[in-house]
Design a protein around this motif. Structure first.
Motif, short mmCIF file in Angstrom:
data_model
loop_
_atom_site.label_atom_id
_atom_site.label_comp_id
_atom_site.label_asym_id
_atom_site.label_seq_id
_atom_site.Cartn_x
_atom_site.Cartn_y
_atom_site.Cartn_z
N ALA A 1 7.33 33.59 -16.15
CA ALA A 1 8.28 34.16 -15.02
C ALA A 1 8.67 33.18 -14.11
CB ALA A 1 8.08 35.41 -14.54
N MET A 2 7.56 32.50 -13.67
CA MET A 2 7.56 31.47 -12.51
C MET A 2 8.13 30.19 -12.96
SD MET A 2 3.48 31.79 -11.32
CE MET A 2 3.74 30.46 -10.18
N ALA A 3 8.54 30.03 -14.15
CA ALA A 3 9.23 28.94 -14.64
C ALA A 3 10.65 28.87 -14.73
CB ALA A 3 8.65 28.34 -15.88
N THR A 4 11.14 29.96 -14.27
CA THR A 4 12.89 30.24 -14.36
C THR A 4 13.66 29.03 -13.94
OG1 THR A 4 12.33 32.50 -13.80
CG2 THR A 4 14.65 31.81 -13.90
N GLY A 5 13.24 28.30 -12.70
CA GLY A 5 14.00 27.31 -12.32
C GLY A 5 13.91 26.05 -13.30
N LEU A 6 12.89 25.79 -13.98
CA LEU A 6 12.71 24.84 -14.94
C LEU A 6 13.65 24.90 -16.23
CD1 LEU A 6 8.80 24.42 -14.72
CD2 LEU A 6 10.64 22.89 -13.76
N TYR A 7 13.70 26.23 -16.67
CA TYR A 7 14.90 26.56 -17.70
C TYR A 7 15.92 26.23 -17.41
CZ TYR A 7 10.65 29.66 -18.79
OH TYR A 7 9.32 30.15 -18.95
N GLU A 8 16.38 26.62 -16.23
CA GLU A 8 17.89 26.39 -15.59
C GLU A 8 18.30 24.83 -15.59
OE1 GLU A 8 21.64 27.13 -14.01
OE2 GLU A 8 20.19 28.33 -15.19
N LYS A 9 17.11 24.19 -15.06
CA LYS A 9 17.28 22.72 -15.27
C LYS A 9 17.58 22.30 -16.65
CE LYS A 9 15.19 18.15 -14.78
NZ LYS A 9 14.09 17.28 -14.51
N SER A 10 16.94 22.51 -17.79
CA SER A 10 17.14 22.05 -19.14
C SER A 10 18.31 22.68 -19.65
CB SER A 10 15.72 22.95 -20.01
OG SER A 10 14.60 22.19 -19.53
N ARG A 11 18.65 23.97 -19.39
CA ARG A 11 20.11 24.39 -19.63
C ARG A 11 21.16 23.52 -19.12
NH1 ARG A 11 24.22 26.93 -18.37
NH2 ARG A 11 23.64 26.97 -15.99
N ARG A 12 21.09 22.99 -17.90
CA ARG A 12 21.96 22.31 -17.17
C ARG A 12 21.93 21.06 -17.90
NH1 ARG A 12 24.63 23.60 -12.68
NH2 ARG A 12 24.14 25.66 -11.59
N LEU A 13 21.02 20.46 -18.07
CA LEU A 13 20.87 19.09 -18.83
C LEU A 13 21.59 18.97 -20.17
CD1 LEU A 13 17.36 17.79 -18.10
CD2 LEU A 13 19.47 16.86 -17.07
N ALA A 14 21.32 20.13 -20.80
CA ALA A 14 21.92 20.27 -22.29
C ALA A 14 23.56 20.44 -21.99
CB ALA A 14 21.21 21.52 -22.84
N ALA A 15 23.86 21.03 -21.00
CA ALA A 15 25.37 21.36 -20.81
C ALA A 15 26.02 20.21 -20.24
CB ALA A 15 25.52 22.52 -20.32
#
Length: 260
Positions: free
Chosen positions: A84-98
């Motif tokens: 749950a603490m890593a939410t911002g890291l998931y968002e970065k990976s999502r943005r990189l893929a997009a």
């Protein structure tokens, strides 16, 4: 009289989730996570440094308050709330893929819908961590009675050289394993799923548990990788979290993409 319309939740969308991932998939996720880490590394490392600082503050507070008897359960509990603490890291990976712009501010800014659902999952995981810490204290009391904690300098000898200590290790490992398995099952894919789809926290946690069960071998391998890297971070006095935490966060996003 005005009739109030019934609120019927929407039916879940059918998806062909992947249920037969290769056994070594965890290494592929780790490699993909590393690529996301080194692409615009500053936001990820800043995120990791913040986690390191909070962890050090937590350990310092435990010693300051003379609560050293909960140190090991607290460190184990950190792995429970980590997803749950890593939410911002998931968002970065999502943005990189997009192909979108990546900044630390954008990583921390989550839309209101997934933000509330992620907060709920974080509360569930925090509750599990606190429950595990209480269970660990009760187990110690059951095996050693109500007596003062011997201190960190004596606990290793007490646990590994006495029959009661070995019994506590066996039972504590089994009980802790149940907490860890449940927390891992409901959090392995749920938080990234909330960032990717408009669903609720309960659906995300249930889907995550099903996907873990249907990909048990690769997820056991992935859990072993997470445990090994966290152990490495402990050996460096938590300093390794600056790199390890963002690496695992980005890799977790790619784990979700693999089953999507």
């Amino acid at each position: 009289m005005t009739k109030i319309p019934a609120l019927v939740p929407p039916l879940p969308i059918e998806r062909n989730w992947h249920r037969a991932l290769p056994a070594g998939a965890g290494l592929q996720w780790l490699g993909a996570g590393w690529r996301d880490l080194v692409a615009h590394p500053f936001p990820s490392l800043a995120y990791g440094f913040a986690v390191f600082a909070v962890s050090v503050a937590m350990v310092f507070s435990i010693f300051r308050l003379e609560w050293d008897y909960i140190l090991f359960p607290a460190l184990a509990g950190f792995m429970v709330v980590g997803p749950a603490m890593a939410t911002g890291l998931y968002e970065k990976s999502r943005r990189l893929a997009a192909g979108e712009k990546v900044t630390l501010g954008k990583m921390l800014r989550i839309d209101s819908h997934p933000g509330g659902q992620v907060l709920f999952i974080g509360a569930v995981l925090t509750g599990l961590m606190l429950l595990w810490m209480r269970a660990a204290v009760l187990l110690y009391a059951l095996f050693f009675g109500v007596r003062p904690f011997p201190g960190l300098e004596h606990i290793a000898a007490t646990l590994f050289t006495t029959p009661v200590g070995l019994s506590l290790l066996a039972v504590g490992t089994a009980v802790g394993g149940l907490f860890a398995a449940f927390a891992f099952a409901i959090s392995a894919f749920s938080v990234p799923m909330l960032l990717d789809r408009k669903i609720d926290a309960f659906t995300a946690m249930g889907t995550s548990a099903v996907l873990v069960w249907n990909n048990l071998l690769p997820l056991i391998g992935w859990g072993a990788i997470v445990l090994a890297l966290f152990g490495l971070s402990l050996m460096t006095g938590l300093l390794g979290l600056i790199v390890v935490f963002p690496l695992l966060g980005h890799a977790t996003w790619h784990a979700y993409i693999a089953v999507r």
